[in-house]
Design a protein around this motif. Structure first.
Motif, PDB file in Angstrom:
ATOM      1  N   CYS A   1       0.632  -1.257  -0.084  1.00 60.35           N
ATOM      2  CA  CYS A   1      -0.148  -0.043  -0.084  1.00 60.35           C
ATOM      3  C   CYS A   1       0.978   1.212  -0.042  1.00 60.35           C
ATOM      4  O   CYS A   1       1.764   1.427  -0.839  1.00 60.35           O
ATOM      5  CB  CYS A   1      -1.013  -0.043   1.305  1.00 60.35           C
ATOM      6  SG  CYS A   1      -2.504   1.049   1.176  1.00 60.35           S
TER       7      CYS A   1
ATOM      8  N   HIS B   1      -1.702   2.193  -3.515  1.00 60.75           N
ATOM      9  CA  HIS B   1      -3.298   2.359  -3.456  1.00 60.75           C
ATOM     10  C   HIS B   1      -3.842   3.260  -4.409  1.00 60.75           C
ATOM     11  O   HIS B   1      -3.068   4.427  -4.486  1.00 60.75           O
ATOM     12  CB  HIS B   1      -3.669   2.835  -2.017  1.00 60.75           C
ATOM     13  CG  HIS B   1      -5.325   2.598  -1.780  1.00 60.75           C
ATOM     14  ND1 HIS B   1      -6.009   3.463  -2.352  1.00 60.75           N
ATOM     15  CD2 HIS B   1      -5.962   1.657  -1.063  1.00 60.75           C
ATOM     16  CE1 HIS B   1      -7.315   3.141  -2.213  1.00 60.75           C
ATOM     17  NE2 HIS B   1      -7.271   2.326  -1.373  1.00 60.75           N
TER      18      HIS B   1
ATOM     19  N   GLY C   1      -3.697  -1.798  -2.315  1.00 56.66           N
ATOM     20  CA  GLY C   1      -4.136  -1.496  -0.869  1.00 56.66           C
ATOM     21  C   GLY C   1      -4.030  -2.671  -0.116  1.00 56.66           C
ATOM     22  O   GLY C   1      -3.224  -3.768  -0.662  1.00 56.66           O
TER      23      GLY C   1
END
Length: 310
Positions: A99, A119, A152
């Motif tokens: 992430c 992300h 993510g």
């Protein structure tokens, strides 16, 4: 036995620790302790996550590591940690960030000239702040040499299973996925986005149309067919659909077809003709033009880029 150094910083996300379950399950499936995991931090001691979870860690040192993982939920670190990562390149087989931890690798200079992801909500910021990196904002995870980055938090699980597949083979990776009730890991080339989630229809009527379309992509799916599913006239249906989704029916269906076609190109060996028929493009030339509009490259290039990933 590969040694994994899991690098934590104050405020880390507890979700990133889920990756450790992948390596634990791999040890069980291998029938022996294959992976050794050590929790690390800048100075050692107890490190507190964002929800008050504390993890005991060792201080950074010159101990042998085969893989360094930087947990998600952090995007800045101390000069000591940056130097540690810079020295690790060339000594450690793989360095990975989950992430927004990609910002840490970028600050250390490890993403210069490399492909990477993070992300989707922070990808353009990462590219803007570190222009020498090549950020692929819709990828699940990216490998470029010894440096790996993932999207993510849940994409960190796909990243971890990719490591298991690389180290222990596809059979154990599949067994790990089943043990953790995961789909067998998503390929790194898959998109972070989902057309059905992005459209977010406001009524059950339009949601039913989208569900029908996704299940029947090989059909023509023209306005008349979709309007029949919604029990509306064609003109009224087009107005309602655009009002609820922000897209015309034709554009939404093409996005849906592209999403499924890309997945088939990445995850199967079906021919271009078969993929085009299955997803409703009808022929490979029409599919090719759609890929060029959406991705800037033809289907063959998408398949080739995926084959270069684990």
């Amino acid at each position: 036995m590969p040694t994994i150094g899991f690098l934590l910083h104050s405020g880390f996300s507890p979700m990133s620790l889920a990756m450790t379950a992948v390596f634990s399950a791999a040890n069980q499936q291998a029938g022996k302790p294959f992976y050794d995991l050590v929790m690390l931090s800048d100075t050692g001691g107890l490190v507190w996550g964002c929800l008050g979870l504390g993890v005991e860690t060792e201080a950074l040192s010159n101990r042998h590591l085969d893989l360094i993982l930087i947990g998600g939920g952090v995007e800045a670190c101390t000069p000591r940690t940056l130097r540690f990562l810079q020295r690790a390149v060339g000594r450690v087989g793989r360095i990975a960030a989950v992430c927004t931890a990609a910002f840490v690798l970028a600050e250390a200079g490890l993403l210069d000239g490399r492909r990477a992801t993070t992300h989707w909500a922070r990808a353009r910021e990462l590219q803007r702040r570190y222009p020498q990196a090549r950020i692929e904002e819709d990828r699940i995870f990216v490998e470029d040499g010894p440096v790996w980055t993932s999207a993510g938090m849940t994409a960190g699980l796909d990243l971890a299973v990719a490591f298991v597949e690389r180290d222990l083979g596809a059979d154990i990776a599949r067994a790990v996925s089943r043990t953790l009730v995961m789909y067998h890991r998503r390929s790194g080339g898959q998109s972070q986005f989902s057309t059905l989630l992005e459209l977010e229809p406001k009524s059950d009527r339009i949601q039913a149309v989208l569900t029908y379309a996704r299940r029947n992509l090989a059909n023509r799916l023209d306005v008349e067919e979709l309007a029949g599913v919604a029990a509306l006239g064609a003109r009224q249906f087009s107005r309602v659909f655009a009002r609820e989704t922000g897209q015309s029916p034709a554009r939404a269906i093409e996005h849906m077809r592209l999403e499924v076609a890309r997945s088939l190109m990445e995850d199967t060996d079906q021919t271009l003709d078969a993929v085009a028929q299955q997803t409703g493009f009808g022929d490979r030339d029409r599919m090719r033009h759609a890929f060029l509009r959406a991705f800037g490259q033809p289907p063959q290039a998408v398949r080739r880029s995926t084959r270069s990933l684990p």
